[in-house]
Design an enzyme around this catalytic site. Structure first.
Site, PDB file in Angstrom:
ATOM      1  N   SER A  73      68.055 -10.567  -0.585  1.00 50.72           N
ATOM      2  CA  SER A  73      69.279 -11.170  -1.133  1.00 50.72           C
ATOM      3  C   SER A  73      70.160 -10.221  -1.938  1.00 50.72           C
ATOM      4  CB  SER A  73      68.921 -12.386  -1.991  1.00 50.72           C
ATOM      5  OG  SER A  73      68.480 -13.449  -1.178  1.00 50.72           O
ATOM      6  N   LYS A  86      73.729 -10.070  -0.844  1.00 57.49           N
ATOM      7  CA  LYS A  86      74.718 -11.081  -1.212  1.00 57.49           C
ATOM      8  C   LYS A  86      75.812 -10.492  -2.103  1.00 57.49           C
ATOM      9  CE  LYS A  86      71.360 -14.782  -0.611  1.00 57.49           C
ATOM     10  NZ  LYS A  86      70.363 -15.661  -1.267  1.00 57.49           N
ATOM     11  N   SER A 114      71.658 -17.083  -6.043  1.00 59.41           N
ATOM     12  CA  SER A 114      71.082 -16.519  -4.807  1.00 59.41           C
ATOM     13  C   SER A 114      70.880 -17.570  -3.723  1.00 59.41           C
ATOM     14  CB  SER A 114      69.755 -15.806  -5.100  1.00 59.41           C
ATOM     15  OG  SER A 114      69.505 -14.808  -4.135  1.00 59.41           O
TER      16      SER A 114
END
Length: 292
Positions: free
Chosen positions: A62, A65, A126
């Site tokens: 993640s 992101k 997240s």
């Protein structure tokens, strides 16, 4: 020998000794750990650099992101998107069985929320569904790749969205970054070389509000230290291997100066607790180096 030359040599020798001491401490943290760990540190004002396994292409999870949010905000800067535009949430984009505070909040309600809220859920919390909503809005991962390429970001690759990664363990290895790339992109971001000043300030505030991974970068730092960060974690596969336990961050020091840090723990057979403590301990050690 002139005094200025002697002073330069003394300062250089002291700097080298301090860097060696930092390396020794980090090596002590990593001793006997069954994992590949990449570490990069970049001092923004003094140009300090520390790298270990910094060119290894490790799965981001993640952490990507951040890159996705930056690509979305670039589209906002270009007038192609607006933070106020409404995004419809329904069963088609609020998937179950994935980490998604958006799903927890909005499943079954068929609502519209502003793009800014999707970004905030995706980065600060997240959210995996939020991530894929943003990618679909951009036209896919290739848009993020092209944006990063255009900004000279090396050692970075994004190919799959979160839904695909959830279905296939090995897909995460196709979404990789080096830790050197991670601190470089954070420096460009901080310097306003990725986005407009308005978008930079906005994303920085979102990253300051990140609430995931409190047992990693920020765990051993002084309370209320400004840390703009993004976490990533794969969990374990059936063989007990953690593909990725990661974090990247921009840390503000008490003197107002800054450094970027990236720690990627990959292919680890250690426990989640140990993996996170590796990041926490390295973060504390780097903080102490800059505050000596």
């Amino acid at each position: 020998m002139k005094k200025t030359a002697l002073l330069f040599l003394l300062i250089s020798a002291f700097s080298f000794a301090q860097t060696s001491l930092l390396e020794q401490k980090i090596n002590s943290i990593l001793k006997n750990k069954k994992a590949t760990v990449g570490v990069s540190v970049l001092g923004f004002e003094n140009g300090f650099k520390y790298d270990q396994n910094a060119d290894k292409k490790l799965p981001m999870q993640s952490v990507f992101k951040f890159h996705i949010a930056a690509a979305v905000l670039n589209a906002v800067d270009q007038g192609k998107l607006s933070l106020d535009q409404k995004i419809k949430l329904d069963e088609s984009n609020l998937l179950e069985n994935t980490w998604s505070p958006l799903h927890d909040q909005y499943a079954g309600k068929n609502v519209e929320i502003p793009l800014s809220e999707v970004i905030e859920y995706t980065v600060a919390l997240s959210d995996n569904n939020g991530c894929d909503i943003l990618l679909k809005l951009l036209g896919g991962t290739q848009t993020v790749q092209k944006f990063m390429d255009s900004k000279g970001i090396k050692g970075f690759k994004i190919k799959y969205n979160k839904e695909a990664m959830h279905k296939a363990w090995n897909a995460q290895y196709e979404n990789y970054s080096t830790t050197k790339s991670a601190v470089d992109v954070l420096k460009k971001f901080y310097d306003g070389k990725l986005l407009s000043r308005k978008s930079t300030d906005y994303l920085m505030k979102v990253m300051w509000s990140t609430s995931t991974g409190l047992n990693k970068m920020v765990e051993q730092l002084p309370k209320n230290t400004p840390v703009a960060r993004k976490t990533g974690s794969s969990g374990k596969n059936k063989e007990g291997i953690t593909g990725a336990e990661n974090e990247i961050a921009i840390v503000t020091l008490p003197n107002g100066k800054h450094y970027a840090i990236a720690v990627f723990v990959s292919n680890s057979s250690e426990s989640e607790t140990v993996n996170c403590k590796i990041i926490s301990d390295i973060s504390r050690t780097v903080w102490e180096y800059f505050n000596k």
